[in-house]
Motif scaffolding. Sequence first.
Motif, PDB file in Angstrom:
ATOM      1  N   ILE A  26      -4.056  48.675 -64.624  1.00 28.90           N
ATOM      2  CA  ILE A  26      -5.433  48.776 -65.103  1.00 28.90           C
ATOM      3  C   ILE A  26      -6.011  50.145 -64.782  1.00 28.90           C
ATOM      4  CG2 ILE A  26      -7.756  47.897 -64.793  1.00 28.90           C
ATOM      5  CD1 ILE A  26      -6.599  45.192 -64.297  1.00 28.90           C
ATOM      6  N   LEU A  27      -5.853  50.576 -63.529  1.00 24.70           N
ATOM      7  CA  LEU A  27      -6.619  51.731 -63.076  1.00 24.70           C
ATOM      8  C   LEU A  27      -5.943  53.061 -63.338  1.00 24.70           C
ATOM      9  CD1 LEU A  27      -7.940  50.211 -59.777  1.00 24.70           C
ATOM     10  CD2 LEU A  27      -9.111  50.451 -61.944  1.00 24.70           C
ATOM     11  N   SER A  28      -4.634  53.060 -63.661  1.00 25.89           N
ATOM     12  CA  SER A  28      -4.126  54.374 -64.047  1.00 25.89           C
ATOM     13  C   SER A  28      -3.516  54.388 -65.443  1.00 25.89           C
ATOM     14  CB  SER A  28      -3.167  54.940 -63.003  1.00 25.89           C
ATOM     15  OG  SER A  28      -1.965  54.270 -63.008  1.00 25.89           O
ATOM     16  N   TYR A  29      -3.089  53.239 -65.973  1.00 28.37           N
ATOM     17  CA  TYR A  29      -2.627  53.219 -67.369  1.00 28.37           C
ATOM     18  C   TYR A  29      -3.697  52.692 -68.328  1.00 28.37           C
ATOM     19  CZ  TYR A  29       2.198  53.911 -65.742  1.00 28.37           C
ATOM     20  OH  TYR A  29       3.330  54.413 -65.183  1.00 28.37           O
ATOM     21  N   PHE A  30      -4.728  52.083 -67.803  1.00 27.46           N
ATOM     22  CA  PHE A  30      -5.801  51.486 -68.627  1.00 27.46           C
ATOM     23  C   PHE A  30      -5.261  50.452 -69.597  1.00 27.46           C
ATOM     24  CE2 PHE A  30      -7.196  55.739 -67.403  1.00 27.46           C
ATOM     25  CZ  PHE A  30      -8.228  55.362 -66.593  1.00 27.46           C
ATOM     26  N   LEU A  31      -4.294  49.664 -69.146  1.00 24.79           N
ATOM     27  CA  LEU A  31      -3.783  48.566 -69.965  1.00 24.79           C
ATOM     28  C   LEU A  31      -4.444  47.272 -69.496  1.00 24.79           C
ATOM     29  CD1 LEU A  31       0.016  49.420 -69.987  1.00 24.79           C
ATOM     30  CD2 LEU A  31      -1.547  49.523 -71.911  1.00 24.79           C
ATOM     31  N   GLY A  32      -4.670  46.367 -70.432  1.00 29.77           N
ATOM     32  CA  GLY A  32      -5.228  45.072 -70.054  1.00 29.77           C
ATOM     33  C   GLY A  32      -6.679  45.140 -69.657  1.00 29.77           C
ATOM     34  N   ILE A  33      -7.437  46.035 -70.309  1.00 25.09           N
ATOM     35  CA  ILE A  33      -8.845  46.170 -69.952  1.00 25.09           C
ATOM     36  C   ILE A  33      -9.648  44.927 -70.373  1.00 25.09           C
ATOM     37  CG2 ILE A  33     -10.932  47.536 -70.398  1.00 25.09           C
ATOM     38  CD1 ILE A  33      -9.051  48.961 -68.600  1.00 25.09           C
ATOM     39  N   CYS A  34      -9.218  44.252 -71.459  1.00 32.57           N
ATOM     40  CA  CYS A  34     -10.060  43.136 -71.924  1.00 32.57           C
ATOM     41  C   CYS A  34     -10.120  41.965 -70.935  1.00 32.57           C
ATOM     42  CB  CYS A  34      -9.720  42.693 -73.334  1.00 32.57           C
ATOM     43  SG  CYS A  34      -8.015  42.847 -73.782  1.00 32.57           S
ATOM     44  N   PRO A  35      -8.971  41.495 -70.391  1.00 26.63           N
ATOM     45  CA  PRO A  35      -9.136  40.469 -69.350  1.00 26.63           C
ATOM     46  C   PRO A  35      -9.809  41.025 -68.103  1.00 26.63           C
ATOM     47  CG  PRO A  35      -6.827  41.061 -69.578  1.00 26.63           C
ATOM     48  CD  PRO A  35      -7.542  41.712 -70.701  1.00 26.63           C
ATOM     49  N   PHE A  36      -9.596  42.322 -67.843  1.00 24.24           N
ATOM     50  CA  PHE A  36     -10.202  42.950 -66.665  1.00 24.24           C
ATOM     51  C   PHE A  36     -11.721  42.870 -66.742  1.00 24.24           C
ATOM     52  CE2 PHE A  36     -11.496  47.094 -64.634  1.00 24.24           C
ATOM     53  CZ  PHE A  36     -11.222  46.707 -63.346  1.00 24.24           C
TER      54      PHE A  36
ATOM     55  N   GLY B 250     -13.321  40.774 -68.989  1.00 22.44           N
ATOM     56  CA  GLY B 250     -13.737  39.432 -69.393  1.00 22.44           C
ATOM     57  C   GLY B 250     -13.765  38.425 -68.263  1.00 22.44           C
ATOM     58  N   VAL B 251     -12.752  38.441 -67.400  1.00 20.69           N
ATOM     59  CA  VAL B 251     -12.663  37.393 -66.376  1.00 20.69           C
ATOM     60  C   VAL B 251     -12.967  37.901 -64.980  1.00 20.69           C
ATOM     61  CG1 VAL B 251     -11.319  35.387 -67.007  1.00 20.69           C
ATOM     62  CG2 VAL B 251     -10.231  37.596 -66.936  1.00 20.69           C
ATOM     63  N   SER B 252     -13.573  39.089 -64.868  1.00 23.58           N
ATOM     64  CA  SER B 252     -13.855  39.571 -63.518  1.00 23.58           C
ATOM     65  C   SER B 252     -15.273  39.212 -63.093  1.00 23.58           C
ATOM     66  CB  SER B 252     -13.642  41.085 -63.441  1.00 23.58           C
ATOM     67  OG  SER B 252     -14.465  41.733 -64.366  1.00 23.58           O
TER      68      SER B 252
ATOM     69  N   GLY C 263      -7.384  33.212 -60.589  1.00 24.13           N
ATOM     70  CA  GLY C 263      -6.601  32.400 -61.525  1.00 24.13           C
ATOM     71  C   GLY C 263      -5.927  33.271 -62.573  1.00 24.13           C
ATOM     72  N   MET C 264      -6.719  34.182 -63.128  1.00 30.72           N
ATOM     73  CA  MET C 264      -6.193  35.083 -64.142  1.00 30.72           C
ATOM     74  C   MET C 264      -5.101  35.969 -63.571  1.00 30.72           C
ATOM     75  SD  MET C 264      -6.546  35.935 -67.237  1.00 30.72           S
ATOM     76  CE  MET C 264      -6.224  37.242 -68.371  1.00 30.72           C
TER      77      MET C 264
ATOM     78  N   ILE D 206      -5.422  27.578 -68.567  1.00 29.77           N
ATOM     79  CA  ILE D 206      -6.399  28.107 -69.515  1.00 29.77           C
ATOM     80  C   ILE D 206      -6.281  29.606 -69.688  1.00 29.77           C
ATOM     81  CG2 ILE D 206      -8.150  26.305 -69.395  1.00 29.77           C
ATOM     82  CD1 ILE D 206      -9.449  27.972 -67.160  1.00 29.77           C
ATOM     83  N   TYR D 207      -5.643  30.284 -68.715  1.00 32.01           N
ATOM     84  CA  TYR D 207      -5.534  31.735 -68.841  1.00 32.01           C
ATOM     85  C   TYR D 207      -4.306  32.149 -69.621  1.00 32.01           C
ATOM     86  CZ  TYR D 207      -8.932  31.340 -65.155  1.00 32.01           C
ATOM     87  OH  TYR D 207     -10.025  31.002 -64.422  1.00 32.01           O
ATOM     88  N   LEU D 208      -3.323  31.222 -69.693  1.00 28.82           N
ATOM     89  CA  LEU D 208      -2.060  31.619 -70.328  1.00 28.82           C
ATOM     90  C   LEU D 208      -2.234  32.034 -71.782  1.00 28.82           C
ATOM     91  CD1 LEU D 208       0.506  29.149 -68.762  1.00 28.82           C
ATOM     92  CD2 LEU D 208       0.244  31.586 -68.347  1.00 28.82           C
TER      93      LEU D 208
END
Lengths: 318, 191
Positions: free
Chosen positions: B17-27, B29-31, B39-40, B104-106
């Motif tokens: 997340i913090l150096s490739y900026f991948l998966g920002i949407c769950p980051f 959305g569920v934070s 859980g996520m 629910i997160y899968l």
Amino acid sequence: MKREFKISLSPHDFSATDVPAVMRNVVIALAPAMAYSFYLWGKRAAFLYSVCVFFAYASEYAFIKIRKKTFVNDGSALVSGLLFAMTLPPSLPLSYAAYGIIFGMVFGKHFYGGLGQNIFNPALLGRAFLMAAFPAAMTSWISPLDALTTATPLSAWKFSGEIWETGKILMGNCPGSVGETSAVLLLLGGAYLLIRKIIDYRVPLFYLAAVGFISSLFYFFAGESYGSPVFHLFSGGLMLGAFFMATDPVTLPANFRGRVIFGAGCGFFTMLLRYFSGFPEGVMFSVLIMNALAPLLEKIPAKESFGENNSVKRERNR
Amino acid sequence: MNYILIFLGAAIVNNFILSYFLGICPFLGVSTDLKKASGMGFAVIFVMVLASAATWGIYHKILMPYNLQYLQNVAFILVIASLVQFVEMFLKKFIPPLHKGLGIYLPLITTNCAILGLTLFMVIKDYDFIESIFYAVGAGSGFLMALLIMAGIRVRLDSADIPVPFRGAGIALITAGCLALIFMGFSGMMK
């Protein structure tokens, strides 16, 4: 019926330590190290301090006016500006210093709602921003004797394996950031803050203890090239970070256990970064990392009260 | 030692997340609270391990022998999505408690860029099977860590007087940027 006592809402007893008083005391504590930095760097230091303080106030004032609130001079902008200037290399162009403090004040403090609500230390966040934006200017150092480019004690140790004499590092007559070089004078200021009970002793105590412990482990068991504990305790920005940056009450966890972990964690990350990262110094990043972790440390439950049983605990943890 | 370095490198130094900026949407959305974030995070670790194991086999045993590497993106997306859906159904039927925790997160992460990114990095870095698993666990743990830090901060932000235009996703993105600045400190730790 004549009343012998006054009826009013709480608070009935006003504390002498309101925000401006705290900030005044921090400035007093910084004064010896600041005076020494004027002696060491002369005009450069004076320009850096004035530019940083001016833009700290200007950005704070502008942001508060944009939000249509009333501007109150609580001294926090003064302290942020001074602390920020103390962490800069003396040869840094003044415009960069202005960018850094504006970033720190606006992104680090006012976007989060202003005084008392920031997550990160504004001065350090501004410095981290400069580190990313102008890495070359932020890592070039000059000697206080002849203003020629040279290496700080920490970068000399990290990149060429030379260890400075302890005496020189203690007195602060060595290259480094504007206000960080004199460990003794910063300790003096820290002691003043501790005596006046402005800062929590747990944070600097466990910070310095962790640095001392980890560096002795490496020094005595892994080899002298790792640098002695005395060298690590008194070089770089450790004293400035431990007494003035990490102790910012806003960015600390509220519970005492959390603060102990906060201090020890700062020490752990400082040494981790000094030993293994690409940077010679890790104080700034370690304090910011622990700032980010502080809200999680807040979740650590307080010490169990005597006679507390599980049902009480369950109720509290719900 | 190599495995530990791969794990730490993926978890901290090259945090997804913090150096490739991948998966920002769950980051983002569920934070919003710690329970959802953990859980996520665990669901991401689970799916990452599963996906890297499956795609490692597909890449090295099917695509490579027949010179079909150009199909990797299509193949990976298809395999990961169907595998995760299948696992979700399996968990629902046979391990209901686990399904309740992760289930629910899968579906949310089956087509996430962090998962696809992981499998593609694994191919680029030319890891063997065990290394890929360590890489996946490391990347997932880094994801969990970033989510927990963010959730902790966001719980505190709920009571802060943030300027109206920045509330919600705005301040969350600014905070993510600040965290990325801070994690820059770890750069250069692993060559």
